[in-house]
Motif scaffolding. Structure first.
Motif, mmCIF file in Angstrom:
data_model
loop_
_atom_site.group_PDB
_atom_site.id
_atom_site.type_symbol
_atom_site.label_atom_id
_atom_site.label_comp_id
_atom_site.label_asym_id
_atom_site.label_seq_id
_atom_site.Cartn_x
_atom_site.Cartn_y
_atom_site.Cartn_z
ATOM 1 N N GLY A 120 0.803 -1.216 0.000
ATOM 2 C CA GLY A 120 0.000 0.000 0.000
ATOM 3 C C GLY A 120 0.834 1.264 0.000
ATOM 4 O O GLY A 120 0.350 2.337 0.387
ATOM 5 N N TYR A 123 1.220 3.495 -5.951
ATOM 6 C CA TYR A 123 -0.024 3.415 -6.707
ATOM 7 C C TYR A 123 0.182 3.918 -8.125
ATOM 8 O O TYR A 123 1.096 4.717 -8.392
ATOM 9 C CB TYR A 123 -1.129 4.223 -6.017
ATOM 10 C CG TYR A 123 -0.847 5.717 -5.915
ATOM 11 C CD1 TYR A 123 -1.385 6.611 -6.830
ATOM 12 C CD2 TYR A 123 -0.037 6.227 -4.896
ATOM 13 C CE1 TYR A 123 -1.128 7.979 -6.736
ATOM 14 C CE2 TYR A 123 0.228 7.587 -4.789
ATOM 15 C CZ TYR A 123 -0.328 8.461 -5.713
ATOM 16 O OH TYR A 123 -0.075 9.809 -5.621
ATOM 17 N N ASP A 150 -5.992 6.265 -3.708
ATOM 18 C CA ASP A 150 -6.603 5.243 -2.856
ATOM 19 C C ASP A 150 -7.016 3.986 -3.619
ATOM 20 O O ASP A 150 -7.825 3.196 -3.121
ATOM 21 C CB ASP A 150 -7.822 5.840 -2.137
ATOM 22 C CG ASP A 150 -7.417 6.922 -1.152
ATOM 23 O OD1 ASP A 150 -6.317 6.793 -0.570
ATOM 24 O OD2 ASP A 150 -8.175 7.896 -0.985
ATOM 25 N N ARG A 151 -6.467 3.794 -4.795
ATOM 26 C CA ARG A 151 -6.705 2.535 -5.495
ATOM 27 C C ARG A 151 -6.206 1.365 -4.635
ATOM 28 O O ARG A 151 -5.218 1.497 -3.901
ATOM 29 C CB ARG A 151 -5.980 2.523 -6.844
ATOM 30 C CG ARG A 151 -6.698 3.308 -7.941
ATOM 31 C CD ARG A 151 -5.837 3.424 -9.182
ATOM 32 N NE ARG A 151 -6.632 3.838 -10.349
ATOM 33 C CZ ARG A 151 -6.127 4.311 -11.475
ATOM 34 N NH1 ARG A 151 -4.804 4.431 -11.600
ATOM 35 N NH2 ARG A 151 -6.914 4.649 -12.479
ATOM 36 N N THR A 152 -6.852 0.238 -4.770
ATOM 37 C CA THR A 152 -6.463 -0.924 -3.969
ATOM 38 C C THR A 152 -5.158 -1.514 -4.483
ATOM 39 O O THR A 152 -4.810 -1.335 -5.665
ATOM 40 C CB THR A 152 -7.545 -2.010 -4.038
ATOM 41 O OG1 THR A 152 -7.623 -2.500 -5.379
ATOM 42 C CG2 THR A 152 -8.893 -1.469 -3.598
ATOM 43 N N GLU A 154 -4.615 -4.525 -5.292
ATOM 44 C CA GLU A 154 -4.923 -5.446 -6.391
ATOM 45 C C GLU A 154 -5.087 -4.675 -7.703
ATOM 46 O O GLU A 154 -4.572 -5.098 -8.752
ATOM 47 C CB GLU A 154 -6.203 -6.221 -6.068
ATOM 48 C CG GLU A 154 -6.086 -7.206 -4.919
ATOM 49 C CD GLU A 154 -6.054 -6.514 -3.563
ATOM 50 O OE1 GLU A 154 -5.580 -7.136 -2.588
ATOM 51 O OE2 GLU A 154 -6.495 -5.332 -3.471
ATOM 52 N N GLU A 155 -5.796 -3.552 -7.650
ATOM 53 C CA GLU A 155 -5.990 -2.747 -8.860
ATOM 54 C C GLU A 155 -4.656 -2.182 -9.347
ATOM 55 O O GLU A 155 -4.363 -2.177 -10.546
ATOM 56 C CB GLU A 155 -6.974 -1.612 -8.567
ATOM 57 C CG GLU A 155 -7.339 -0.792 -9.796
ATOM 58 C CD GLU A 155 -8.310 0.338 -9.481
ATOM 59 O OE1 GLU A 155 -8.717 1.037 -10.438
ATOM 60 O OE2 GLU A 155 -8.662 0.524 -8.289
ATOM 61 N N ASN A 156 -3.848 -1.707 -8.416
ATOM 62 C CA ASN A 156 -2.549 -1.138 -8.791
ATOM 63 C C ASN A 156 -1.620 -2.192 -9.376
ATOM 64 O O ASN A 156 -0.882 -1.911 -10.334
ATOM 65 C CB ASN A 156 -1.898 -0.477 -7.577
ATOM 66 C CG ASN A 156 -2.528 0.867 -7.251
ATOM 67 O OD1 ASN A 156 -2.758 1.683 -8.134
ATOM 68 N ND2 ASN A 156 -2.825 1.102 -5.971
#
Length: 555
Positions: A120, A123, A150-152, A154-156
């Motif tokens: 985390g 990003y 604030d993308r997760t 998994e998305e990143n």
């Protein structure tokens, strides 16, 4: 002159290392590195860094790596890689092991980028460059968070992999670290880790279309290589907190520390790579190795020796402030080295014909002259004397000034190491220019300094019948202004010295120099120090003026 006496310059980095060694830090090891970006040729400022990094490793029985920080393929080239390796070797240094590249570690960098994403702490950001600049804020006001911050994880991770596969256009997105958009240090405001560059790389070819930023790669390279003391110039001081953030937040194999020192600036020149490249690209100089350039290859072609450059760099303090050194101080070390090591020779740069009327027309004799007046180990050389001679135009005056000690009508002058001559007649052309001197010689004055005879002065000379034609390139400082970068209202190019290069054809030198090797250095007696240029050939001998016998700039 400062730092030219037997005084030891301060070096705070050596003080740090000695303290580390006393305390057993880093297991008693010293590992440094010289990490140039291959986007231009090295200059005298880099020479200081080379001498510091390699010299420090030598002093403390350590190792110094040569590593290319090749993270930007749009500005890098194999030509620069080859030139940098050549410069380091020419200066007399050897790197530990093989040459290293940031690109050697691209796979590892990508894995560490994924690690930050999973944690985390990184990003993918879709802000345009203009939007990102606006969001970054100013030195006096905080930035604001990217809407994509604030993308997760998994998305990143998915977006990062798609970046790697080339699915996005250049400039459409970047990978950023998630640090602090309100930090007073602008480098910590979510810096870029990866950007899209669909360019072929000189080492990795087309394997990658995303490349790490210099800041993301630099500290991790040091950690991979076990560097103990990461020495860089002062402009990277504000980057150190970011350097340390990466080291703390990644599973790196070691914990290097960064130390910053003041960079070397010389007056009457520029050392910005961008400006040096502009001089080359716009044709203000003949290339990166033009003898007027402050590049190492230019200094080498000019005739500066590696030892003179090292002596100069070693004379400078290693401090935590930038400073500008007078070019005359650099030239002092060049003269000191050449005075000891350059053999002597005679060259007539702008010839004036001299006919020795009482010397036999069909006679030639050879005089032995020392190659060095203070070093007998350099041996002797032979120079032919004949009826037809040449001397420097400036060594004759029809109306001599006060205290004149050269040739004028009716006055006896010694020709270096041979005879005393007296000018009896002056021949002029239709425009009134002196084109020939009719002189007589005194056979009793043969030799370097026969007893009982004292001439008014001494001039150098050559046989017009048995000497070698050459071209002399009289180089001077590239800029006539002490600080060509100092006037922000004017372009630095306006200060180029129009007399920085004067080509002189029709010169002649001793016959013994006919096959002088490229880069051979000589003191041309009474004239200055010169070097055989790389453009010399069997058909054309070219000499570059390295430096005068004394500092005459601005006098």
């Amino acid at each position: 002159m400062s730092n030219t006496e037997n005084t030891k310059p301060t070096n705070f980095i050596h003080q740090v290392i000695e303290q580390d060694l006393e305390q057993g830090t880093n297991g008693g090891k010293v590992v440094t590195r010289f990490p140039p970006e291959p986007n231009g040729y090295l200059h005298i400022g880099h020479a200081k860094s080379i001498c510091l990094n390699f010299g420090t490793a030598e002093k403390y029985n350590g190792e110094c790596n040569l590593r290319f920080d090749d993270t930007n393929p749009t500005k890098e080239d194999q030509e620069y890689v080859d030139a940098i390796k050549s410069d380091v070797e020419w200066l007399g240094f050897k790197w530990a092991g093989e040459v290293r590249y940031a690109s050697n570690y691209f796979d590892q960098f990508y894995e560490w980028a994924q690690h930050l994403v999973r944690e985390g702490k990184a990003y993918v950001c879709d802000l345009s460059p203009e939007e990102a600049k606006e969001y970054r804020g100013w030195a006096t006001e905080p930035g604001k968070d990217s809407p994509y911050r604030d993308r997760t994880p998994e998305e990143n991770l998915d977006l990062l992999e798609r970046m790697r596969k080339g699915e996005f256009d250049e400039g459409s997105c970047v990978l950023r670290a998630k640090i602090d958009m309100a930090s007073s240090n602008m480098n910590l405001r979510d810096p870029i880790l990866y950007r899209i560059r669909k360019e072929s790389h000189h080492q990795t070819g087309d394997k990658w279309c995303i490349y790490p930023s210099y800041d993301f790669a630099h500290g991790q390279e040091d950690a991979i290589e076990g560097v103990t003391h990461s020495i860089c110039t002062l402009e990277f001081a504000d980057h150190r907190p970011l350097y340390e953030w990466f080291i703390e937040n990644l599973p790196v194999p070691s914990q290097p520390r960064q130390y910053e020192f003041g960079r070397l600036n010389l007056n009457y020149t520029v050392t910005s790579k961008r400006k040096l490249k502009q001089l080359v690209d716009e044709g203000h100089v003949s290339g990166w190795n033009d003898p007027r350039m402050p590049t190492i290859s230019g200094l080498r072609r000019r005739g500066y020796s590696p030892q003179a450059i090292r002596n100069f760099c070693d004379s400078l303090a290693v401090a935590k402030t930038d400073g500008t050194v007078d070019m005359a101080q650099f030239e002092y070390f060049v003269r000191e080295d050449l005075d000891k090591n350059a053999p002597r020779a005679m060259c007539v740069v702008r010839p004036l014909k001299v006919t020795v009327t009482n010397y036999p027309e069909d006679q030639e004799e050879w005089f032995e002259l020392p190659n060095h007046p203070k070093d007998e180990s350099m041996g002797m050389r032979k120079v032919p004397f004949s009826r037809n001679l040449i001397i420097e135009q400036e060594d004759f005056a029809e109306v001599p000034p006060r205290k004149w000690k050269r040739l004028t009508q009716g006055v006896a002058v010694r020709l270096r190491g041979s005879y005393v001559i007296t000018c009896e007649e002056v021949i002029k052309d239709a425009e009134g220019n002196v084109i020939e001197l009719k002189c007589t010689y005194d056979p009793a004055t043969k030799g370097a300094n026969p007893e009982g005879y004292k001439a008014k002065g001494v001039v150098h000379w050559l046989s017009a019948d048995n000497s070698v034609p050459c071209e002399v390139r009289e180089y001077d400082r590239l800029f006539a202004e002490e600080n060509p970068d100092g006037d922000k209202e004017r372009d630095f190019l306006e200060f180029i010295n129009p007399e920085s290069l004067v080509l002189v054809e029709g010169s002649r030198c001793e016959v013994g120099l006919a096959n002088a090797a490229v880069e051979s250095r000589f003191q041309f007696e009474r004239t200055g120090y010169f070097c055989v240029d790389s453009e010399s050939s069997e058909d054309k001998l070219v000499f570059n003026r390295t430096v005068g016998l004394r500092d005459s700039w601005g006098k």
